[in-house]
Design a protein around this motif. Sequence first.
Motif, PDB file in Angstrom:
ATOM      1  N   PHE B 104       8.599  11.961  -3.775  1.00 38.16           N
ATOM      2  CA  PHE B 104       7.316  12.493  -3.303  1.00 38.16           C
ATOM      3  C   PHE B 104       6.487  13.005  -4.483  1.00 38.16           C
ATOM      4  O   PHE B 104       5.322  12.652  -4.641  1.00 38.16           O
ATOM      5  CB  PHE B 104       7.580  13.640  -2.320  1.00 38.16           C
ATOM      6  CG  PHE B 104       6.328  14.274  -1.769  1.00 38.16           C
ATOM      7  CD1 PHE B 104       5.772  13.818  -0.582  1.00 38.16           C
ATOM      8  CD2 PHE B 104       5.710  15.312  -2.439  1.00 38.16           C
ATOM      9  CE1 PHE B 104       4.623  14.400  -0.075  1.00 38.16           C
ATOM     10  CE2 PHE B 104       4.559  15.894  -1.944  1.00 38.16           C
ATOM     11  CZ  PHE B 104       4.022  15.432  -0.752  1.00 38.16           C
ATOM     12  N   ARG B 124      -0.535  12.679   3.403  1.00 34.25           N
ATOM     13  CA  ARG B 124      -0.747  11.515   4.255  1.00 34.25           C
ATOM     14  C   ARG B 124      -0.702  10.227   3.438  1.00 34.25           C
ATOM     15  O   ARG B 124      -0.051   9.250   3.819  1.00 34.25           O
ATOM     16  CB  ARG B 124      -2.122  11.630   4.923  1.00 34.25           C
ATOM     17  CG  ARG B 124      -2.079  11.558   6.413  1.00 34.25           C
ATOM     18  CD  ARG B 124      -3.482  11.783   6.930  1.00 34.25           C
ATOM     19  NE  ARG B 124      -3.489  12.839   7.927  1.00 34.25           N
ATOM     20  CZ  ARG B 124      -3.210  12.623   9.215  1.00 34.25           C
ATOM     21  NH1 ARG B 124      -2.879  11.423   9.639  1.00 34.25           N
ATOM     22  NH2 ARG B 124      -3.259  13.609  10.069  1.00 34.25           N
ATOM     23  N   ILE B 125      -1.403  10.256   2.282  1.00 38.32           N
ATOM     24  CA  ILE B 125      -1.452   9.062   1.430  1.00 38.32           C
ATOM     25  C   ILE B 125      -0.045   8.675   0.987  1.00 38.32           C
ATOM     26  O   ILE B 125       0.353   7.513   1.057  1.00 38.32           O
ATOM     27  CB  ILE B 125      -2.350   9.311   0.194  1.00 38.32           C
ATOM     28  CG1 ILE B 125      -3.799   9.510   0.624  1.00 38.32           C
ATOM     29  CG2 ILE B 125      -2.258   8.152  -0.780  1.00 38.32           C
ATOM     30  CD1 ILE B 125      -4.729   9.889  -0.491  1.00 38.32           C
ATOM     31  N   ARG B 127       2.800   9.394   2.382  1.00 38.35           N
ATOM     32  CA  ARG B 127       3.610   8.879   3.486  1.00 38.35           C
ATOM     33  C   ARG B 127       3.272   7.420   3.763  1.00 38.35           C
ATOM     34  O   ARG B 127       4.156   6.595   3.987  1.00 38.35           O
ATOM     35  CB  ARG B 127       3.367   9.729   4.738  1.00 38.35           C
ATOM     36  CG  ARG B 127       4.271  10.946   4.796  1.00 38.35           C
ATOM     37  CD  ARG B 127       4.340  11.505   6.185  1.00 38.35           C
ATOM     38  NE  ARG B 127       3.076  12.072   6.621  1.00 38.35           N
ATOM     39  CZ  ARG B 127       2.494  11.790   7.782  1.00 38.35           C
ATOM     40  NH1 ARG B 127       3.062  10.979   8.619  1.00 38.35           N
ATOM     41  NH2 ARG B 127       1.351  12.356   8.085  1.00 38.35           N
ATOM     42  N   VAL B 128       1.955   7.112   3.733  1.00 44.47           N
ATOM     43  CA  VAL B 128       1.542   5.737   4.011  1.00 44.47           C
ATOM     44  C   VAL B 128       2.054   4.794   2.930  1.00 44.47           C
ATOM     45  O   VAL B 128       2.614   3.733   3.220  1.00 44.47           O
ATOM     46  CB  VAL B 128      -0.002   5.667   4.102  1.00 44.47           C
ATOM     47  CG1 VAL B 128      -0.454   4.228   4.148  1.00 44.47           C
ATOM     48  CG2 VAL B 128      -0.490   6.432   5.308  1.00 44.47           C
ATOM     49  N   LYS B 129       1.898   5.211   1.684  1.00 41.42           N
ATOM     50  CA  LYS B 129       2.301   4.315   0.584  1.00 41.42           C
ATOM     51  C   LYS B 129       3.804   4.059   0.630  1.00 41.42           C
ATOM     52  O   LYS B 129       4.268   2.946   0.401  1.00 41.42           O
ATOM     53  CB  LYS B 129       1.903   4.917  -0.764  1.00 41.42           C
ATOM     54  CG  LYS B 129       0.398   5.131  -0.940  1.00 41.42           C
ATOM     55  CD  LYS B 129      -0.331   3.830  -1.150  1.00 41.42           C
ATOM     56  CE  LYS B 129      -1.795   3.922  -0.739  1.00 41.42           C
ATOM     57  NZ  LYS B 129      -2.660   4.477  -1.734  1.00 41.42           N
ATOM     58  N   HIS B 131       5.624   4.209   3.280  1.00 43.60           N
ATOM     59  CA  HIS B 131       5.895   3.386   4.456  1.00 43.60           C
ATOM     60  C   HIS B 131       5.640   1.914   4.139  1.00 43.60           C
ATOM     61  O   HIS B 131       6.395   1.045   4.552  1.00 43.60           O
ATOM     62  CB  HIS B 131       5.001   3.850   5.608  1.00 43.60           C
ATOM     63  CG  HIS B 131       5.194   3.067   6.858  1.00 43.60           C
ATOM     64  ND1 HIS B 131       6.321   3.204   7.630  1.00 43.60           N
ATOM     65  CD2 HIS B 131       4.432   2.125   7.447  1.00 43.60           C
ATOM     66  CE1 HIS B 131       6.231   2.379   8.659  1.00 43.60           C
ATOM     67  NE2 HIS B 131       5.096   1.709   8.565  1.00 43.60           N
ATOM     68  N   LEU B 132       4.581   1.653   3.371  1.00 45.42           N
ATOM     69  CA  LEU B 132       4.244   0.275   3.027  1.00 45.42           C
ATOM     70  C   LEU B 132       5.373  -0.400   2.248  1.00 45.42           C
ATOM     71  O   LEU B 132       5.580  -1.603   2.358  1.00 45.42           O
ATOM     72  CB  LEU B 132       2.958   0.227   2.189  1.00 45.42           C
ATOM     73  CG  LEU B 132       1.655   0.508   2.934  1.00 45.42           C
ATOM     74  CD1 LEU B 132       0.493   0.531   1.973  1.00 45.42           C
ATOM     75  CD2 LEU B 132       1.435  -0.543   4.009  1.00 45.42           C
ATOM     76  N   ILE B 139      11.755  10.023   0.809  1.00 43.68           N
ATOM     77  CA  ILE B 139      10.660  10.836   0.269  1.00 43.68           C
ATOM     78  C   ILE B 139      11.146  12.039  -0.530  1.00 43.68           C
ATOM     79  O   ILE B 139      10.544  12.409  -1.528  1.00 43.68           O
ATOM     80  CB  ILE B 139       9.704  11.235   1.419  1.00 43.68           C
ATOM     81  CG1 ILE B 139       8.397  11.800   0.881  1.00 43.68           C
ATOM     82  CG2 ILE B 139      10.351  12.195   2.396  1.00 43.68           C
ATOM     83  CD1 ILE B 139       7.268  11.763   1.871  1.00 43.68           C
TER      84      ILE B 139
END
Lengths: 359, 251
Positions: B104, B124-125, B127-129, B131-132, B139
């Motif tokens: 993280f 948020r960013i 988490r999204v990255k 996830h991608l 994390i």
Amino acid sequence: MEQIRCSEGTLFLSGAFTKKQVPLLHFEAKRLLRHHQVSRIDPSGIASMDSAGVALLEEIILWSSHVKPVMLLPAVPEVQAVMDTFRSVGIPKVKLSLRAGWFEQTGHNFLQRMKVLYESLLLASEICYWSLVGILNRKAQKRGSTLQQCIQLGYNALPIVALLSFIIGFILSLQSAGQLRNFSANIFIADLLSITMVREMGPLITAIIVAGRSGSAIASEIATMQVTEELDALRVMALNPIRYVVVPKFHAITMMMPILVAFSILVGELGGAVIALGYLDLSLHTFVTRTIEIISLKDLIVTFTKSTIFAWLIVIIGAHFGFQVKGGAEGVGKATTASVVASIFAVIIADAIFSLLYL
Amino acid sequence: MSSIPSEPIISVRGLEARYGEQVILRDISLDIYPNEVTVILGGSGCGKTTLLKNILRLQEPVCGEVTMLGQDILGCTEAEYDAILKQVGMLFQNGALLNSISVFDNIAIPLEQHTKLSRDIIERIIRVKLHLVHMSHAIHLLPSELSGGMKKRAALARAMALDPVILFCDEPSAGLDPLTSAALDDLILDLKKQLNMSIVVVTHELASIHRIADRIIFLEQGNLIFQGTLSQAKQAGIPSIETFFRAGKYD
């Protein structure tokens, strides 16, 4: 132009929603939503967007849908593509701080310490075992490594040991000389100096120097080898890392430590002799005979036993922190520092125990 | 694919790199176009990674010019160079994650250093990255607790943190299992299609090349022997390229 506008329950977003604008828009949106009730969000005016923009849009949706869900109208295709890629909906949220309570942490730390103690005892036994085996069987060691370690851990430490011991002997005598003179007890400088140097200062000073010099070197060498997977490589080549790396150091330090201590005592006496002969007007003959008389065989045995124990503590603690290293370059630094602190601590504690046992 | 190439986003002219006396790259001139996946390929030790590092000025070339996003990389000031770097992401061969901080925090570095985004947005960013790249579960882990492939994926998330215009990937799929590797290729294609990124990939995985490459650049012992599309490469009749593509076919 205003990028966030609110009219008749619809929030109109327009312009660029990128990293650069988001901090300001974040503030703006928060302010607007405090005063307005929104049921629809229209992002069709957004010209460009990146992941920060998408994250902000999601925050906005979150804030405005606390009463009833809001409707998100479609955006222009390029922006919609970005929104679809960086959507965080459906990605599970994670707890960001994993801090435990005080009790949990204390207990955890205690258990951790016990584990470390257990592991270091295990390592110590393994080192001792392989060192014994290694005396006769030198197969799994690099040839000449013990000699090389003797030079590095012992011979190269001579100058610093000499300098510090001389200064300590000199200072000890200097501090006591005035008092002894007051009582006309000049002759006792020899007793005082030899008892202090032989029983305490010699072994302790040497052990502290060796811990700082060689303990740190051992810890950092092993830690670096651990970090760069060299120890794993040794393992794969069917070599026992302890036998290959630690045992030569263990042998070397066991041989060199008594020599260093003897050297330290002699040089310390020399430093004291300068005061005894120069300031307290003792003759060289009196000083030497008195010094030899006062030292018992028991003193010497205890001294050399404890200096060997100190040496073993230093190697085992250095190796322990080296093997335990985690992380990269920073971990190596931490392991080195921790090993020096721990070995000096251990040496002083062991010294205290010896003093109590053989008063 | 894109038959009408627009203005190149990176152009390299007459680049030469040495390592001591040894010449690693000889007179390299190439163009990389926007919104394409350019694959740099060639055998091991032919200078692929060195080329990437020279383009990014991580190593100073002996001579030559590099223009990236309209800026002369080798001649510009430190501030201009920084500005370019903020639009570029790079995935290193071994990930090169900072070992003492969590995944993280690794991804948070560029976001915290180069933007004024609030913590919620950054979270948020990240988490999204993650996830991608299918790394959501990692994390809080430290890089030393990750496997090689996971390190690489986490490093890719870090490279994407600032939504770069150009993404450099040094052997992204080396050491990954075929499924993860295919997922990574899909991600690269998505990044290109949906976010208009330009992506430069160094690889020698044939399957990957076939899936993602719009344009290939072929290096052989420090020389550039071909640049163009994949189909052009196969028809070019250059023996070493033919051998390269034949070597991967087992049937």
